[in-house]
Write an enzyme that holds these catalytic residues in place. Sequence first.
Site, PDB file in Angstrom:
ATOM      1  N   ASP A 269      36.613-104.748 -64.770  1.00 48.77           N
ATOM      2  CA  ASP A 269      35.799-105.307 -63.707  1.00 48.77           C
ATOM      3  C   ASP A 269      36.792-106.080 -62.834  1.00 48.77           C
ATOM      4  O   ASP A 269      37.765-106.608 -63.346  1.00 48.77           O
ATOM      5  CB  ASP A 269      34.786-106.262 -64.364  1.00 48.77           C
ATOM      6  CG  ASP A 269      33.945-106.979 -63.341  1.00 48.77           C
ATOM      7  OD1 ASP A 269      33.616-106.349 -62.333  1.00 48.77           O
ATOM      8  OD2 ASP A 269      33.629-108.154 -63.554  1.00 48.77           O
TER       9      ASP A 269
ATOM     10  N   ASP B  93      28.057-106.732 -65.974  1.00 47.15           N
ATOM     11  CA  ASP B  93      28.549-105.459 -66.520  1.00 47.15           C
ATOM     12  C   ASP B  93      28.139-105.256 -67.972  1.00 47.15           C
ATOM     13  O   ASP B  93      28.769-104.516 -68.693  1.00 47.15           O
ATOM     14  CB  ASP B  93      30.072-105.376 -66.386  1.00 47.15           C
ATOM     15  CG  ASP B  93      30.747-106.699 -66.706  1.00 47.15           C
ATOM     16  OD1 ASP B  93      30.147-107.484 -67.464  1.00 47.15           O
ATOM     17  OD2 ASP B  93      31.836-106.951 -66.199  1.00 47.15           O
TER      18      ASP B  93
ATOM     19  N   ASP C   6      33.624-109.579 -67.408  1.00 47.40           N
ATOM     20  CA  ASP C   6      33.350-110.985 -67.712  1.00 47.40           C
ATOM     21  C   ASP C   6      31.941-111.170 -68.260  1.00 47.40           C
ATOM     22  O   ASP C   6      31.412-112.268 -68.275  1.00 47.40           O
ATOM     23  CB  ASP C   6      33.586-111.878 -66.485  1.00 47.40           C
ATOM     24  CG  ASP C   6      32.906-111.309 -65.251  1.00 47.40           C
ATOM     25  OD1 ASP C   6      32.110-110.365 -65.419  1.00 47.40           O
ATOM     26  OD2 ASP C   6      33.165-111.790 -64.143  1.00 47.40           O
TER      27      ASP C   6
END
Length: 924
Positions: free
Chosen positions: A216, A569, A565
Amino acid sequence: GFQELESHHLVPGDMLILKEGKTLLPCDAILISGQCTVNESMLTGESIPVTKTHLPQADNFKPWRVHCAEDYKKHILFCGTEVIQTKPDDRGVVKAVVLRTGFNTAKGDLVRSILYPKPMNFKLYRDALRFLMCLIAFAAIGMIYTVCVFALNGEEAGEVVKKALDVITIAVPPALPAALTTGIIYTQRRLKKKGIFCISPQRINMCGQLNLICFDKTGTLTEDGLDLWGLLPSERNCFQDIHSFHVDHSLPWGPVFRAMVACHSLIVWEGKIQGDPLDVKMFEATNWVIDDSSGHQIEGQGSTYATVVRPGPKASSASVEGVVILRQFPFSSALQRMSVIAQEIGGEQQVFTKGAPEMVAMLCRAETVPSNFESKLLLYTAQGFRVIGLACKSLQAGKQSTDLTREEVESDLTFLGLLIMENRLKRETKPVLEELSAARIRSVMVTGDNIQTAVTVAKNAGMISPMNRVILVEANKMPGSSSASITWKPLEENKTENYRSLEDDGQTERRIKLALGSGQYHFAMSGKSYQIVVQHFRHLLPKVRSGLFNWSRLAIRYFVGMCGDGANDCGALKVAHAGISLSEQEASVASPFTSQTPSIACVPELIREGRAALVTSFCMFKYMALYSIIQYLGVLLLYWQLNSFGNYQFLFQDLAITTVIGVTMSFTGAYPKLVPYRPPSQLVSPPLLLSVVLNIVFSLSMQIFGFLVVQEQPWYSKTNIHSACLPVNNHMENSSSVSSLGLHGMRDEALEQTDNGYKSYENTTVWLLSTINCLIVALVFSKGKPFRQPIYTNYIFILVLIGQLGICLFFVFADIDGLYSKMDLVCTPTMWRISIVIMLGVTLAVSFLVEEAVIENRPLWLLLKKTFRYHSKSNYKRLQRVLEQDSAWPPVNETFFSDSVTISVEGNMGGHSNPTFDSNEDAL
């Protein structure tokens, strides 16, 4: 009327009233009046409070989900989240209707996924079962042999059955699952020491196979917060001079300043301004403050609860008393923007909108957007800045702000300018990505940012070598028809070359040549384009995937790790083979691994430990297989003479040797350097099978050799066995000491009764050979490099082996009657004992040499692969070979069209318009 209830009595359809103060929600509910601020970190991992608005009053009779489209989450209060603040509207209460309860809620779903994780379909476990089946087949052969031997010798049926069943327990190692698990438990302990926690231990072996890692971007590769870099105001469709925040902190009062003051969804919570970090940074730059005394009289509006912002003590002299934010249209990732309706105290109502620049520009009147908008935008995104567009419009007096729809508010806006923010790379990002690329592990970046910004970050991070081209893949649906087009455009470098001077280390960046990814090109594409490719260009999908670095869908036989994190996601973290979350928030429980330190340095660490765990599993397997087969061969040899191992002999091999080795063999740590290849993923790989087969052959030859040679010795006797350790010379049989022999005979008979007749020279020889053979195998199989540390670093294991070898040699050379009779051993001449040790020494030498020179010889196996033209079965490797030979790939500055869309499960296309792809269809 309303009544107070226990939360477990709630059912969908009940209406709740949310009171002032904090409440924890017991169910999913939909807000129908008022407004709330909720802390959703438990579900999303985002510690930012979220504003929830009530469901708009719709005249049409469409279901609310359809009516609100993707925005429906803005009206839902989720179970397990905490309501921090409630703001009633003019009706005076905040009401919500129960939507879902229990396991049907979003939280219930999360809990369910933790309680019942998806079963891991890892080859290792499938192979383990096949392997056990082979051992069972082995045992069956042994049983048939046993029945034949004992039945032909006229044993009783009961005895025959017992002996036959014994073979199964010997050939199939019951300790195998336990031994495999110990390795994983130790790895889990080592990871925990390094601050990496794991809730799904069987995935640790998976980490040893990873060859593609998705990162990410925001908060993972780059720093969490954004810093304001500059403001590019626009007046009368021309951009003005840029205002740099580094040079001058104060901003002049004007429409842009008003937008920065009002266009956000911040709240004051526990004395601090809370909200989206971007909003916080923007608002702080104005030096205004949020007035948290709620409830403000606004003429003609009745009493509503609205947020009021006023100039702070440091604010540049503003003639304005304050601004009231009357209504918010929260940020939506589908719409890529947020809007507010605000009013200067004593002034007129205005709309302020901020969001993705392209999106905001589309909502503005064309004459207010500068003509060089796109080139200016590209200039900043190409340098890796995050750019936000601002716009506004005035509302006619007398119109109730509550009656307006979002579409009415966000139209015919006036473009105000661009807000430029920078997102710095974390310090550890570059070294970690370099380490992964050196280990031939592909890195992919997944982000919600502008593609150009993403490409720049990828270049700065070393994900894309400066020598490589980046091709933007854009797919669009043709308006008014069911077909679509796909375009391949190289992202222009030259436009940004002039601004290279802005980067301090632009030159060094260019010198680092990282051959990463497939060939010399990379694809960048947005999620929207990807969906269209999936629907309309199914035949191009594998090719497109092989070159993606910026937006990858987890596919084509890659073993994929996802590092994020833990915020938005969660889904990806659960879908990947190994999801690593860098957040301490509760949402991170969805991912198998969580790192305490929010740094991607845990990724190579996890891969190292995963590889070590995988290799340890294979070593345990080989050891357990051989231990079973060594014991099995020894027993079958003795069955030939209707003999077997004694109980204490079995116990010693099973407990003192194997169990202890099984527990300590796995202590070896991971090797600190990541090598550019992976350990084999399956048990049934040629080197592993060869290793097992050869060691079985060595063991079998040694045991048969000992078994036959002992019978050829001059002092050997089948019946006259010296169990007492007297000084034995080779002519013992001819000794005149009849009395002592007679004594032996008597003592032997007494022992025969207690010992079930296990004592024989063959038994002693075979047992000693097989027991020490287990130690040899354990040593030979515990290889260290390249995936594990050298074996001498595992002190406990080495000490255990030395201890066990000491005891075994003591058994070989000791002359203690009590010990020998307990262990069913008999005395042999010293020369024979030395011969036993020599046989074992030869076996160790041969076994060790073969393992080092053949089994662990990587160049040799690669040469064999080439000679036999073995190609990797993995789809992406096959694909890479096809694409390397395809001169027409990748297409640049070309557009393909899909004629008719016929999607079947295999993804056959109706009509191909490009013949160059047809020819390669079968190759794929």
